[in-house]
Design an enzyme around this catalytic site. Structure first.
Site, mmCIF file in Angstrom:
data_model
loop_
_atom_site.group_PDB
_atom_site.id
_atom_site.type_symbol
_atom_site.label_atom_id
_atom_site.label_comp_id
_atom_site.label_asym_id
_atom_site.label_seq_id
_atom_site.Cartn_x
_atom_site.Cartn_y
_atom_site.Cartn_z
ATOM 1 N N ARG A 1 -4.937 -4.671 53.883
ATOM 2 C CA ARG A 1 -6.316 -5.211 55.188
ATOM 3 C C ARG A 1 -7.321 -4.746 54.389
ATOM 4 O O ARG A 1 -7.858 -3.841 53.736
ATOM 5 C CB ARG A 1 -6.119 -4.014 56.066
ATOM 6 C CG ARG A 1 -5.001 -4.537 57.545
ATOM 7 C CD ARG A 1 -5.324 -5.978 58.038
ATOM 8 N NE ARG A 1 -3.994 -6.596 58.201
ATOM 9 C CZ ARG A 1 -3.441 -7.303 58.243
ATOM 10 N NH1 ARG A 1 -2.755 -7.530 57.122
ATOM 11 N NH2 ARG A 1 -2.688 -8.018 59.104
ATOM 12 N N HIS B 1 -5.770 -14.860 51.493
ATOM 13 C CA HIS B 1 -4.581 -13.540 52.524
ATOM 14 C C HIS B 1 -3.647 -14.302 52.043
ATOM 15 O O HIS B 1 -2.440 -15.225 53.031
ATOM 16 C CB HIS B 1 -5.549 -13.718 54.445
ATOM 17 C CG HIS B 1 -5.159 -12.834 54.859
ATOM 18 N ND1 HIS B 1 -4.874 -11.854 55.746
ATOM 19 C CD2 HIS B 1 -2.943 -12.803 55.043
ATOM 20 C CE1 HIS B 1 -4.159 -10.918 57.231
ATOM 21 N NE2 HIS B 1 -3.343 -10.967 55.847
HETATM 22 P P1 NDP Z 1 4.727 -0.167 57.716
HETATM 23 O O1 NDP Z 1 4.101 -0.053 58.977
HETATM 24 O O2 NDP Z 1 5.696 -0.312 57.209
HETATM 25 O O3 NDP Z 1 4.253 0.686 57.331
HETATM 26 C C1 NDP Z 1 3.233 1.493 56.439
HETATM 27 C C2 NDP Z 1 3.170 2.394 55.810
HETATM 28 O O4 NDP Z 1 1.440 3.149 55.947
HETATM 29 C C3 NDP Z 1 3.825 3.507 56.038
HETATM 30 O O5 NDP Z 1 4.175 4.160 54.560
HETATM 31 C C4 NDP Z 1 3.326 4.824 56.635
HETATM 32 O O6 NDP Z 1 3.568 5.804 56.630
HETATM 33 C C5 NDP Z 1 1.278 4.653 55.982
HETATM 34 N N1 NDP Z 1 0.615 5.159 56.567
HETATM 35 C C6 NDP Z 1 0.462 4.791 58.057
HETATM 36 N N2 NDP Z 1 -0.968 5.327 58.081
HETATM 37 C C7 NDP Z 1 -1.215 6.640 57.385
HETATM 38 C C8 NDP Z 1 -2.363 7.541 56.805
HETATM 39 N N3 NDP Z 1 -3.171 8.086 57.926
HETATM 40 N N4 NDP Z 1 -2.161 7.998 55.838
HETATM 41 C C9 NDP Z 1 -1.011 7.372 54.853
HETATM 42 N N5 NDP Z 1 0.315 6.762 54.830
HETATM 43 C C10 NDP Z 1 -0.165 6.152 55.781
HETATM 44 O O7 NDP Z 1 3.951 -1.840 57.872
HETATM 45 P P2 NDP Z 1 3.767 -2.739 56.803
HETATM 46 O O8 NDP Z 1 5.069 -1.822 55.561
HETATM 47 O O9 NDP Z 1 4.818 -3.765 57.346
HETATM 48 O O10 NDP Z 1 2.972 -3.429 56.401
HETATM 49 C C11 NDP Z 1 1.441 -2.726 55.923
HETATM 50 C C12 NDP Z 1 0.513 -2.960 55.775
HETATM 51 O O11 NDP Z 1 0.714 -4.433 55.064
HETATM 52 C C13 NDP Z 1 0.727 -4.162 57.391
HETATM 53 O O12 NDP Z 1 -0.105 -2.736 58.249
HETATM 54 C C14 NDP Z 1 -0.294 -5.546 57.290
HETATM 55 O O13 NDP Z 1 -1.634 -4.351 57.275
HETATM 56 C C15 NDP Z 1 -0.412 -5.772 55.482
HETATM 57 N N6 NDP Z 1 -0.227 -7.128 55.529
HETATM 58 C C16 NDP Z 1 -0.753 -7.554 54.616
HETATM 59 C C17 NDP Z 1 0.036 -9.030 54.536
HETATM 60 C C18 NDP Z 1 -0.753 -10.256 53.690
HETATM 61 O O14 NDP Z 1 -0.680 -11.548 53.162
HETATM 62 N N7 NDP Z 1 -1.895 -9.994 53.325
HETATM 63 C C19 NDP Z 1 1.086 -9.520 55.612
HETATM 64 C C20 NDP Z 1 1.973 -8.700 55.789
HETATM 65 C C21 NDP Z 1 1.429 -7.668 56.193
HETATM 66 P P3 NDP Z 1 4.966 7.323 57.446
HETATM 67 O O15 NDP Z 1 5.840 5.945 56.312
HETATM 68 O O16 NDP Z 1 4.690 8.365 56.753
HETATM 69 O O17 NDP Z 1 4.982 5.971 58.350
#
Ligand code: NDP
Length: 311
Positions: free
Chosen positions: A226, A274
């Site tokens: 993001r 994107h």
């Molecule tokens: P998930 O919710 O599966 O994973 C998020 C990860 O971030 C988890 O490992 C989580 O930790 C970690 N996380 C969240 N908050 C924190 C924090 N404060 N400190 C450390 N780690 C943190 O999301 P996805 O993998 O499905 O997707 C990730 C992002 O990719 C989406 O939110 C979206 O913004 C982006 N995206 C972009 C696309 C594009 O085309 N550019 C397409 C699709 C998605 P934990 O495992 O411990 O919960």
């Protein structure tokens, strides 16, 4: 008989209808799938995308699940009328697409191919043969559905991969860090850093001046996560002084990225619009049907969004 209301983009209805019917028919569920709303009280499941028309979830008093079609959940989380359980999209097509994007750009930085694109005719840049991938450290901030999939692919390819998450994780081939001390460790050891964190209060501008100083000199950054993860001024300043040698950015605070934004003209920034990955309808419908079936067989839903932590 359950009623499933499609509240996604109407232009995608025909394709969703085809694949949803195929996927739902594999289960022993009696259902009606519609995009025309009659009585909201009759609806059991909503299949939702922010680029559809549905804004007010209040009348859907009996909905068991709002199944999102997108991985990012900022829009539904900002919608105060959405009080029903919300699932985000996690599906194999989305993960494969993201791994392709990440692998492509990691390899670009690993091999240093940009310098050949920028070379003038006759410039024979034969110095600086890249190390083998097994000696290249790639860090992934965010080890969720997408981050972990990319981490696995990069590790299978041969890179030295580490990842960072909020909660502790264990993995035989990926060095897993978590929490503040873990962040410092991954920042100070990654030559290529991939951002796959969601947009939350905690992750906002995690790439800032202070954290950039902890990074290795000449690190490259890839951000398909993001735009809010990065303080743009701090990144540009670090690029200008070579602390960060390159950035591939797919997501931005404002999209489309305004024409006058400094990223467009920076020699060491690649802007992609994107497109890192997207939901693939056929594989996504299998997940939607599976989740509805879970609801109907009293199993916990998959991929529920934790509204408090914001992802
Ligand atoms: P998930 O919710 O599966 O994973 C998020 C990860 O971030 C988890 O490992 C989580 O930790 C970690 N996380 C969240 N908050 C924190 C924090 N404060 N400190 C450390 N780690 C943190 O999301 P996805 O993998 O499905 O997707 C990730 C992002 O990719 C989406 O939110 C979206 O913004 C982006 N995206 C972009 C696309 C594009 O085309 N550019 C397409 C699709 C998605 P934990 O495992 O411990 O919960």
């Amino acid at each position: 008989m359950i009623n499933i209301f499609y509240a996604g983009n109407s232009e995608e209805w025909d394709e969703y209808k085809l694949h949803l019917n195929q996927a739902l028919d594999k289960f022993n569920i009696s259902y009606r799938l519609t995009k025309n709303l009659e009585n909201p009280l009759d609806i059991d499941y909503i299949i939702y995308a922010p680029n559809g028309e549905l804004q007010d979830f209040t009348p859907f008093k009996n909905v068991k699940l709002v199944q999102g079609l997108w991985a990012g959940v900022e829009v539904p989380l900002a919608n105060k009328s959405l009080t029903q359980p919300l699932a985000r999209m996690v599906e194999p097509g989305l993960s494969l697409g993201m791994a392709d994007y990440v692998m492509g750009h990691v390899l670009r930085y690993h091999l240093g191919t940009d310098r050949f694109h920028k070379a003038t005719p006759g410039e024979w840049l034969s110095e600086n043969i890249p190390p083998l991938s097994k000696s290249r450290s790639v860090g992934i901030l965010g080890l969720g559905a997408l981050g972990m999939h990319c981490a696995n692919k990069l590790s299978e390819f041969g890179f030295k991969v580490s990842g960072w998450s909020r909660n502790e994780k264990k993995h035989s081939n990926i060095k897993c860090f978590y929490g503040t001390s873990g962040l410092n460790k991954i920042l100070s050891s990654s030559e290529i850093l991939v951002l796959l964190l969601p947009n939350t209060k905690e992750t906002k501008e995690i790439i800032n001046k202070k954290n950039i100083e902890k990074m290795l000199d000449g690190v490259s950054i890839i951000n398909p996560g993001r735009g809010t993860l990065i303080n743009d001024d701090d990144l540009i300043s670090a690029l200008d002084r070579g602390k960060i040698s390159g950035a591939t950015l797919d997501t931005f605070y404002i999209e489309p990225l305004p024409k006058k934004h400094a990223y467009w003209s920076h020699p060491n920034v690649l802007v992609t619009p994107h497109i890192a990955s997207t939901t693939r309808i056929n594989t996504a419908c299998e997940i939607v049907a599976k989740n509805i079936h879970r609801g109907e067989t009293k199993k916990p839903f998959m991929y529920l969004v934790d509204k408090l932590s914001g992802y």
